[in-house]
Design a protein around this motif. Structure first.
Motif, PDB file in Angstrom:
ATOM      1  N   ALA A  37      35.125 134.822 121.364  1.00  0.00           N
ATOM      2  CA  ALA A  37      35.170 134.159 120.067  1.00  0.00           C
ATOM      3  C   ALA A  37      35.948 134.989 119.052  1.00  0.00           C
ATOM      4  CB  ALA A  37      33.758 133.916 119.564  1.00  0.00           C
ATOM      5  N   ASP A  41      36.554 131.922 113.250  1.00  0.00           N
ATOM      6  CA  ASP A  41      36.008 130.600 113.554  1.00  0.00           C
ATOM      7  C   ASP A  41      34.506 130.515 113.288  1.00  0.00           C
ATOM      8  OD1 ASP A  41      38.536 129.801 114.477  1.00  0.00           O
ATOM      9  OD2 ASP A  41      38.127 130.651 116.461  1.00  0.00           O
ATOM     10  N   TRP A  42      33.945 131.526 112.623  1.00  0.00           N
ATOM     11  CA  TRP A  42      32.495 131.592 112.423  1.00  0.00           C
ATOM     12  C   TRP A  42      31.980 130.444 111.549  1.00  0.00           C
ATOM     13  CZ3 TRP A  42      29.798 134.614 108.101  1.00  0.00           C
ATOM     14  CH2 TRP A  42      28.410 134.607 108.289  1.00  0.00           C
ATOM     15  N   TRP A  48      27.686 130.301 117.963  1.00  0.00           N
ATOM     16  CA  TRP A  48      28.086 130.602 119.336  1.00  0.00           C
ATOM     17  C   TRP A  48      29.239 129.709 119.781  1.00  0.00           C
ATOM     18  CZ3 TRP A  48      26.385 134.795 121.791  1.00  0.00           C
ATOM     19  CH2 TRP A  48      25.206 135.389 121.316  1.00  0.00           C
ATOM     20  N   LYS A  49      30.241 130.302 120.366  1.00  0.00           N
ATOM     21  CA  LYS A  49      31.276 129.567 121.075  1.00  0.00           C
ATOM     22  C   LYS A  49      30.726 129.294 122.472  1.00  0.00           C
ATOM     23  CE  LYS A  49      36.077 130.000 122.714  1.00  0.00           C
ATOM     24  NZ  LYS A  49      37.266 130.895 122.778  1.00  0.00           N
ATOM     25  N   SER A 392      30.169 133.230 123.479  1.00  0.00           N
ATOM     26  CA  SER A 392      30.637 134.357 122.694  1.00  0.00           C
ATOM     27  C   SER A 392      30.225 134.133 121.242  1.00  0.00           C
ATOM     28  CB  SER A 392      32.155 134.489 122.817  1.00  0.00           C
ATOM     29  OG  SER A 392      32.620 135.662 122.185  1.00  0.00           O
ATOM     30  N   THR A 394      30.503 134.352 117.234  1.00  0.00           N
ATOM     31  CA  THR A 394      31.559 134.394 116.226  1.00  0.00           C
ATOM     32  C   THR A 394      31.167 135.188 114.984  1.00  0.00           C
ATOM     33  OG1 THR A 394      30.783 132.342 115.171  1.00  0.00           O
ATOM     34  CG2 THR A 394      32.399 132.128 116.946  1.00  0.00           C
TER      35      THR A 394
END
Length: 439
Positions: A37, A41-42, A48-49, A392, A394
């Motif tokens: 991640a 993009d958080w 969570w990605k 992953s 973020t």
């Protein structure tokens, strides 16, 4: 040297990706992520990605129970549920890794979440509980939790009948004064433990290596931790792999030093362990810092070759092998997402869990914090044949920890987020294909 390393990483990444996708037709089917991640993009509501088709939600965070107010994070750490009994799987128990007494005068805490109603409360707290970390449900219906500090204690918590209140908490010194994190038990009631310590570089009493070991407590009577013997893992081989044996008994009150004197293997910061079948898996967060001479006669650090790994100990044969290791069956991480030349990889593995299909689940003590799955199908050297990136984190300040599957809810992965960048953002999250349950 950097260009050669990049080329090697690329080859490993290709091999890793092919294995991962071809072997994902098992009981926990997913298409692996192609990269870690990026914090850009958080989204706090969905940090969570995750693979396509998966959902995520907060099970309980600081808006439900804010143990450490005034802007202090609650540092949710490890998880377990009541795995036995008539209401098994209903209550989620969590440690909170707060340091005391300087920063957190309340001391460390254990909390409980009713997964059916959503009610959350403190289960145990004391001013002298310091950095509570590992937690595990026992087959006899108690909870083990421990401190992740040098000379840390391990406690056994006995519950009231409603399973949301502590009847008593008992110190179990015979299980070792160690920097405890991982705890697990086998079918015979033996307890396995680690010393979360940089044994290869820090040493003790002027001796290096020392500490950073793996331990086994054998009770005189299964289910009774008042009496028994503590042993350390010795490995006859290079870099902590080879043929192992349990040496001792050792002095539990000086477990780090006495285990090393008995010949116990020193690792560089072992953090967690998980038993699946007859295999004990151990997460070793850092690579060795030993030096060696390369083919050109130059002194190099072997830590440049990998950063953290998971070893597997066959409890029947005591063979110890590298189960997941960057550059062998997982890619080496280079840089960070968004940076030129970044490559996602396996870095600083921390906590372990058993997936419903028998895979080993691993999460990194890193940013971004990745979650990986590894198949128990191995090659002739004991390395997993399939290592796949599942999720992953973020959140730019946080790490994920405490991955856990409840035996009563095998479709849901529980994972904690600690020291989040969001206000009151620490908490427990669920990742699942299914819709949210309870609450």
């Amino acid at each position: 040297m950097y260009r050669c390393k990049m080329f090697a990483v690329a080859l490993v990444t290709l091999a890793f990706s092919g294995l991962a996708e071809s072997d994902r037709s098992d009981g926990f089917n997913f298409i692996p992520l192609d990269a870690s991640a990026n914090s850009a993009d958080w989204i706090p509501a969905s940090p969570w990605k995750v693979p396509k088709g998966f959902k995520q939600w907060a099970v309980s965070d600081e808006t439900d129970l804010n143990i450490y107010d005034g802007g202090r994070n609650d540092w949710h750490d490890m998880n377990t549920v009541n795995e036995t009994g008539p209401e098994k799987g209903r209550y989620l128990y969590r440690t909170h890794e707060l340091r005391s007494p300087n920063n957190q005068p309340e001391g460390g805490s254990v909390s409980v979440v009713d997964l059916k109603s959503g009610e959350t409360r403190i289960l145990a707290q004391a001013p002298d509980y310091d950095a509570l970390d590992g937690i595990r449900w026992t087959p006899w219906g108690t909870i083990l939790f421990a401190e992740e500090v040098t000379g840390g204690r391990l406690f056994e918590l006995f519950l009231e009948d409603d399973l949301t209140k502590a009847r008593k908490v008992v110190d179990r010194p015979l299980l070792g004064r160690l920097a405890h994190e991982g705890i697990d038990l086998d079918r015979d009631g033996n307890v396995y433990l680690v010393d979360e310590y940089r044994g290869r570089t820090s040493g003790c009493s002027g001796v290096t290596p020392c500490g950073g070991g793996v331990y086994k407590f054998v009770p005189d009577v299964a289910g009774d931790l008042k009496a028994g013997s503590l042993y350390a893992l010795k490995v006859n081989g290079m870099d902590g792999v080879g043929l192992g044996e349990w040496v001792g008994p050792i002095d539990p009150l000086k477990a780090r030093e006495s285990g090393s004197v008995a010949g116990g293997q020193s690792y560089q910061r072992p953090e967690d362990l998980e038993i699946i079948g007859d295999t004990l898996y151990v997460a070793i967060t850092e690579g060795p810092r030993d030096t060696k001479v390369d083919r050109r006669g130059r002194l190099v650090f072997t830590s440049e070759l990998y950063e953290g790994r998971v070893i597997a100990i066959d409890l029947r044969t005591m063979q110890v092998s590298n189960f997941v290791k960057p550059g062998v069956n997982a890619p080496v991480e280079i840089g960070r997402p968004g940076e030129p030349g970044h490559r996602s990889g396996f870095d600083s593995v921390d906590n372990l869990a058993e997936a419903p299909n028998g895979d080993l689940v691993m999460i990194e003590d890193n940013n971004p914090s990745d979650i990986w799955f590894a198949s128990q199908v191995t090659n002739e050297f004991g390395a997993s044949r399939s290592v796949a990136l599942f999720a992953s984190l973020t959140d730019p300040d946080a790490e994920g920890t405490g991955i856990y599957y409840s035996p009563e809810d095998p479709g849901t992965l529980y994972v904690n987020v600690q020291h989040s960048a969001a206000d009151d953002g620490d908490g427990t999250w669920a990742i699942s294909r299914e819709e949210r349950k309870g609450k």
